[in-house]
Design a protein around this motif. Structure first.
Motif, mmCIF file in Angstrom:
data_model
loop_
_atom_site.group_PDB
_atom_site.id
_atom_site.type_symbol
_atom_site.label_atom_id
_atom_site.label_comp_id
_atom_site.label_asym_id
_atom_site.label_seq_id
_atom_site.Cartn_x
_atom_site.Cartn_y
_atom_site.Cartn_z
ATOM 1 N N VAL A 64 38.830 46.228 26.505
ATOM 2 C CA VAL A 64 39.552 45.064 26.025
ATOM 3 C C VAL A 64 40.456 44.567 27.144
ATOM 4 C CG1 VAL A 64 41.220 44.284 24.290
ATOM 5 C CG2 VAL A 64 39.476 45.938 23.673
ATOM 6 N N GLY A 65 40.676 43.265 27.183
ATOM 7 C CA GLY A 65 41.628 42.723 28.156
ATOM 8 C C GLY A 65 40.936 42.139 29.366
ATOM 9 N N GLU A 66 41.749 41.586 30.253
ATOM 10 C CA GLU A 66 41.238 40.875 31.423
ATOM 11 C C GLU A 66 40.866 41.866 32.519
ATOM 12 O OE1 GLU A 66 41.060 37.331 31.555
ATOM 13 O OE2 GLU A 66 41.321 37.752 29.421
ATOM 14 N N ASN A 67 40.144 41.357 33.475
ATOM 15 C CA ASN A 67 39.812 42.160 34.662
ATOM 16 C C ASN A 67 41.088 42.726 35.282
ATOM 17 O OD1 ASN A 67 37.225 41.491 34.290
ATOM 18 N ND2 ASN A 67 37.106 39.993 35.952
ATOM 19 N N GLY A 68 41.001 43.938 35.689
ATOM 20 C CA GLY A 68 42.157 44.529 36.349
ATOM 21 C C GLY A 68 43.228 44.971 35.368
ATOM 22 N N ASN A 69 43.196 44.367 34.197
ATOM 23 C CA ASN A 69 44.199 44.743 33.209
ATOM 24 C C ASN A 69 43.532 45.215 31.918
ATOM 25 O OD1 ASN A 69 46.748 45.191 32.452
ATOM 26 N ND2 ASN A 69 47.312 43.056 32.081
#
Lengths: 937, 292
Positions: free
Chosen positions: A84-89
């Motif tokens: 879940v969440g954005e790339n890197g995060n």
């Protein structure tokens, strides 16, 4: 109708893959998509480890042709957790089942867990609110040998609630230590749990190397003979075969073994075949299929020899000698007092002979070794081994290399229970790598695993007890015959434990025991959870009930009267100085039993609705040594380094078989270093990187390596304190360690900063310590033979169908004296798993041999308990600390299994009056005995 | 040396038979494959060049009521049969038996066709179909044909099907008022994972009398049979203790059980057969009495 490609969707991703002849879905997933979370335990549709979900249905991928999956949607363990969440995060969100499996401690060795979770996932998708009976029905053939079944059931129910409510799974209530500290004695989840529930955990067979060859072993498959001719020419000529090695190719030492090196690496022509699993030749080929074909092309002739098939037969003077030294591996003797005088004093003398059968460990992960040469020419072996340093020594000896040229890189172990102490494929793989210079994987299939590795000793135990009318034991005499099979393995040690424990956890003034550990042409027998004590406890605890009946005494009172307590002298002359919680164990179980079953739990109660069903309780106690004892130096090394990121790494070459050692070591180091568990990581079983922790056997790791880590932590603290005291010019008393930092007077400094600063100055913040357990005395010399003993009492309820003879165990009450419960969640798993394995040994498991040949050579024939056998368990923790254990802790891994078996057979006697004197319980025999009783009634 | 070289999926019966004739030999039909593939893998069945998978043939996947008959496609996974409300209503013996074949995952692949075609004398599904007096529908190059279930077997592990003959499905009569069926078995936890004894009963009651009954036991003899003489004891009689006693005696006199090593002695099997008979007949009787 013929299509060239297989188009499938796996975990929402579409693939189009060329068709491969004979490919099963599990191969496609594991080899081609590298989704190695799907495990192969048996490859015969018995264990369920390979379960994946196809279009909503749980299916066994090991016997599901890949082509058949065309156009279908497949979910594997890797597809359950979502990023879940954005790339890197991005972060991982576990499925409620994965979360619950961790919280409930349902994950132990972890090998079966992908199958458990996928089967449960399919169940919950169809039935979000299953009852226990639905769970048992759905998971019936998804086997867990750690037998975390009670925790698995709890986890599924919690996940089910979580899915319905949308809230995280509710944590279980787990009994923690009565005397717990900040960290030790509290609930902690396994450091490897997330990897194990997401399919990311890597076991030996999951590893691949570029250009890796596959090995198979030609086995004798005859139990006794002289190898006269061997022809490998056809196998060598087969395209794809890279090497075929025979005894002539063994570079140096010709035999291996843990103590006694009597096990041939390969049997040479002119030499003896001593059991069906003897290796005749080894093959490395480009694929496993070619290697399998090649071993079928190897031809040999042999001159048959008469088969020696039992310990008693082996002991007869007329019997052929299997080894030059004779058939007697060891005559073990225990003597205390003068037994004839004891019997003279007795008011009642009883005598009986008991038989126990061999058992297989049936760990779900079969043996696998991968050997490869590094660029520098060193030999590396990737293997799940209980004794990495012993592997290194044995491999080096056979290859003729210095030990430092061999590195054992221990992998996760999918269950061991003692069955991964001996050499399996390590040496053969290494020899093939030496020859071909290529990486070689040697994976046993289930049949090979069942045939080759050492089993539990079959025994014959004659026991004679003498007692006064009031129940006071005055004399015990036993004679044991143990079948140690073709090679010594740990036979001498196992049978020594059987011997010294064969008068039970009782103070008896006069004891005389003779034990004969005998070679036969059966598969070798060696270490197996319970280590000989399981067998002798079955005999002595059956006798105690017989004695109680004859003396008209309550069986619990009889045991209390004779129980070992502080100050007692054992049959080997050891004065017990502390940590003897047997009486408390008995009382705990007794109270719970009376609460549940009233004042007469041992009286048969027919089912009011079906009088053919009769129920009764049975009772038994046990003790089991912690540590090697008997004069063997028992030590473990540990090392701790403060890493540049401010976390500590604990290192020891002790093995994690699922029992929870990394958790125990993590908890101890965290406690001692003032850290939370997140700040401590554990590295195990690498002979280059971790100091020798000794064998993972004898319920010794918590005690011995636990102590090593405790003392190493102290050394680490001292090292940091003295460095910091000097650098910051403060007195050492003003330095404290807290989560991630050091408090230096009033200043807080990050541990990462400290580590980096020390490294800049050329100092690696690292401490090590070798812990030596208190010295013990060899058998026969009196004094302390063992550093500590664990104690247990159990009551089992049985339900006997008097028509069919079928037996069920619906309920067990147990109390274990573990000294101190460092890791209560892991402890719960050990206790539950031990009980279910005990039920298995009593009712289910029978390793059947016929004249040295293995009849039960498949998991379909060697049955182990499924989730159906899970009883309701009431468990009590008893903590009588032992002086030298870490925080007082002693072993738990084995004791939990031992009393289950006699508790069940005693309960059967109480229910229907039939005394089981041969394991496992034979339902047909129960019926025929019952009919005999009726005839005489 | 792979288990197969060519694994073909057939989508119709005619396609399957044609594929069979054109296939590189040796060739075999396969549906669930849960036994066959293992046997090949373990060397107890020769490896095949071609396997023709019947799982995608529509009519073999059907489970339906056709007029007065229930039809179960030979390639319906047994888990579907167990859970089918239609089967639970009309043939509890079949629902119970199929619920015990293999394990839960195996039942999602295993089929009734395979269970019967394998011709093992103690196959649970087959024993239940014998009590249901099922008819097998087959298909070959010469078209469809029908055989009584008991005509399908020649010997242990040997079916009467021709090589290119496909078992399409089974049919038996729907449950009528006063009819009921039941299945039960006894296992042994150790050793070979086969039932020591399995047993199915179908009966029709009229008032207090068993008007008609069919009884099957496995494993008994080289091929499945019905316990005709035991049935005779019940037929036309009330279900009394005396009838049951006579039926039990008749088992001893007329049903053949043998000793199989490491599984059970013949004596134990007779003992169990008698106990199971009483239990299963009573269950079937009660089910037959349930009003619609």
């Amino acid at each position: 109708m013929k299509e060239m490609n297989i188009k499938i969707t796996v975990n929402d991703k579409e693939y189009s893959l060329p068709v491969i002849e004979g490919e099963m879905l599990s191969d496609l997933l594991r080899e081609r998509l590298r989704l190695t979370g799907t495990k192969i335990g048996c490859n015969e549709s018995e264990c369920g480890a390979c379960t994946v979900v196809i279009d909503g249905e749980p299916v066994l991928s090991c016997s599901y042709p890949a082509v058949k999956a065309r156009g279908k949607k497949i979910t594997t363990i890797e597809g359950l957790a979502k990023n879940v969440g954005e790339n890197g995060n991005s972060y991982l969100v576990l499925h409620p089942l994965q979360d619950a499996f961790i919280q409930y401690g349902a994950v132990q060795c972890g090998f079966c867990i992908p199958g458990q979770i996928m089967t449960s996932y399919a169940l919950l998708e169809k039935n979000p609110n299953p009852e226990i009976k639905d769970i048992k029905y759905a998971l019936k053939d998804t086997l867990c040998r750690c037998a975390g079944y009670p925790s698995i059931i709890g986890a599924i129910r919690a996940a089910s609630e979580s899915i319905t409510s949308g809230k995280p799974p509710i944590s279980p209530v787990i009994q923690t230590s009565r005397i717990g500290k900040r960290i030790v004695g509290q609930i902690s989840h396994r450091p490897d749990a997330i990897a194990k529930v997401t399919g990311k955990a890597i076991y030996s067979d999951d590893i691949q190397f570029e250009g890796m060859l596959h090995a198979r072993v030609k086995r004798a498959m005859v139990p006794a003979g002289i190898l006269t001719e061997l022809d490998i020419s056809e196998a060598l000529a087969l395209p794809g075969v890279q090497a075929v090695l025979t005894a002539k190719d063994v570079p140096n030492a010709k035999t291996h073994g843990l103590f006694i090196k009597d096990w041939p690496v390969l049997v040479d022509t002119g030499e003896q075949i001593r059991y069906v699993g003897d290796a005749i030749a080894v093959v490395a080929a480009d694929t496993r299929e070619i290697a399998s074909e090649a071993i079928d092309l190897i031809k040999f002739r042999f001159e048959p020899l008469p088969v020696v098939s039992s310990a008693v037969q082996a002991h007869l003077p007329v019997t052929r000698k299997i080894h030059e030294s004779g058939n007697l591996l060891k005559h073990i003797k225990v003597q205390k007092g003068i037994v004839s005088e004891g019997f003279n004093e007795a008011d009642l003398i009883l005598e009986h002979t008991f038989h126990t059968n061999p058992n297989d460990h049936a760990f779900i992960e079969p043996e696998c070794s991968i050997a490869r040469l590094t660029d520098e020419g060193r030999m590396e072996i990737y293997v799940g081994s209980q004794i990495p340093y012993s592997d290194r020594e044995q491999v080096a000896a056979v290859l003729g290399l210095p030990e430092n040229q061999v590195r054992i890189i221990g992998q996760l172990i999918g269950g061991g229970f003692g069955g991964k102490e001996d050499i399996a494929g390590q040496i053969h793989a290494a020899m093939l790598t030496m020859k071909t210079k290529k990486p070689v994987k040697l994976l046993f299939d289930r049949q090979e695993s069942l045939i080759v590795h050492p089993k539990r000793h079959a025994t014959q135990i004659n026991i004679k007890v003498g007692a006064k009318n009031d129940g006071q034991l005055v004399a015990v005499q036993t004679e044991l015959h143990g079948d140690t099979g073709a090679y010594a393995s740990l036979g001498e040690k196992v049978m020594t434990r059987a011997t010294t424990h064969s008068s039970g956890p009782y103070e008896v003034p006069h004891v005389n025991i003779d034990c004969y550990a005998m070679y036969t042409n059966n598969p070798p027998a060696g270490a197996f959870r319970g280590f000989g004590v399981m067998q002798s406890a079955f005999a002595v605890e059956s006798m105690m009930d017989t004695l109680a009946e004859a003396l008209k005494l309550d069986p619990i009172e009889l045991r209390k009267k004779n129980a070992l307590r502080v100050g007692s002298v054992t049959n080997t002359g050891q004065v017990l100085k502390d940590s003897v919680g047997l009486l408390e164990c008995i009382e705990k179980v007794e109270n719970a039993l009376h609460e549940k079953a009233g004042p007469n739990p041992f009286v048969p109660v027919p089912d009011p609705d079906d009088p053919t069903i009769v129920r009764a309780w049975g009772f038994a106690v046990a003790y089991k040594n912690t540590g090697l004892g008997g004069g063997a130096p028992d030590k473990a090394g540990a090392e701790i380094e403060l890493l540049p990121d401010g976390r500590f790494e604990v290192r020891s070459a002790s093995a994690e078989l699922g029992q929870g050692l990394p958790t125990v070591l993590q908890l101890i180091a965290s406690e001692e270093l003032g850290q939370g568990t997140q700040q401590v990581q554990v590295l195990l079983s690498d002979t280059d990187l971790t100091p020798d922790g000794g064998p993972t056997t004898a319920s010794r790791q918590t005690y011995v390596t636990g102590n090593a880590v405790k003392y190493t932590s102290k050394a680490m603290r001292d090292l940091l304190t003295s460095e910091l005291a000097e650098r910051y010019d403060v007195s050492p008393e003003k330095i404290e360690f807290k989560e991630g930092l050091a408090q230096i007077d009033r200043q807080e400094v990050q541990l990462s900063t400290i580590s980096q600063n020390l490294r800049k100055d050329g100092i690696t913040p690292k401490a090590s310590y070798t812990y030596w357990a208190p010295e013990t005395k060899p058998l026969g010399q009196g004094g302390d033979m063992h550093v500590a003993f664990s104690f247990a009492a159990q009551a089992a309820l049985v339900e006997v169908n008097t028509i069919t003879g079928e037996v069920k165990v619906p309920e067990v009450i147990v109390a274990n004296d573990v000294g101190f419960a460092i890791n209560p969640l892991g402890l719960k798993g050990q206790v539950e798993g031990g009980i279910v394995m005990g039920i298995g040994h009593a009712l289910v498991e029978d390793f059947i041999l016929e004249e040295g040949r293995v009849i039960t050579d498949r998991l379909a024939k060697y049955r182990i308990p499924s989730i159906y056998y899970t009883p309701e368990i009431t468990s009590f923790l008893v903590e009588h600390p032992t002086a030298d254990g870490p925080y007082g802790a002693k072993g738990i891994g084995e004791i939990c299994l031992i009393p289950t078996i006699p508790a069940i057979t005693n309960a059967i006697y109480n229910a229907i009056g039939v005394r089981v004197d041969k394991l496992p319980v034979d339902q047909e025999k129960l019926v025929s005995e019952l009919q005999k009783h009726k005839q005489f009634a | 040396m792979t288990i197969w070289k060519d694994y073909q999926l057939a989508y119709s019966l005619s396609e399957a038979v044609e594929a069979y004739n054109q296939a590189e030999k040796p060739v075999r039909f396969v549906s669930g494959g849960t036994d066959l593939l293992l046997e090949i893998q373990q060397g107890s069945h020769p490896t095949m060049k071609t396997l023709i998978d019947l799982n995608h043939i529509g009519e073999m996947r059907e489970l339906k009521m056709v007029g007065e008959q229930i039809f179960i496609g030979a390639a319906v996974p047994v888990s579907q049969i167990t859970n089918s409300p239609l089967i639970k209503k009309h043939a509890m013996a079949v629902a119970e038996a199929t619920g015990l074949i293999g394990g839960p995952q195996v039942r999602n692949s295993a089929t009734l066709g395979g269970n019967v075609a394998h011709a093992l004398p103690a196959a649970d599904g087959m024993i239940s179909l014998v009590a249901m007096d099922a008819t097998a529908i087959t298909y070959s190059h010469s078209g469809y044909s029908k055989k009584k279930i008991l005509e399908l077997f020649l010997g242990p592990g040997e079916s009467a099907l021709a090589n290119d003959e496909i078992l399409v499905g089974f049919e038996f009569s729907i449950k009528k008022s006063g009819e009921g069926s039941a299945f039960n078995r006894v296992m042994r936890p150790q050793g070979v994972a086969l039932p020591i004894l399995n047993h199915a009963v179908w009966l029709r009651r009229k008032d207090h009398v068993i008007e008609d009954i069919r009884i099957s036991f496995g494993p008994s003899g080289p091929v499945p049979t019905r316990a005709m003489l035991v049935e005779e004891i019940f037929r036309g009689n009330k279900l009394t203790a005396e009838t049951i006693l006579r039926a039990k005696e008749t088992i001893l006199e007329t049903v053949k059980f043998r000793t199989s090593r490491m599984r059970a002695t013949a004596e134990y099997r007779y003992h169990l057969a008698q106990a199971l008979l009483e239990k299963v007949v009573k269950i079937a009787w009660n089910r037959a009495g349930e009003t619609e």
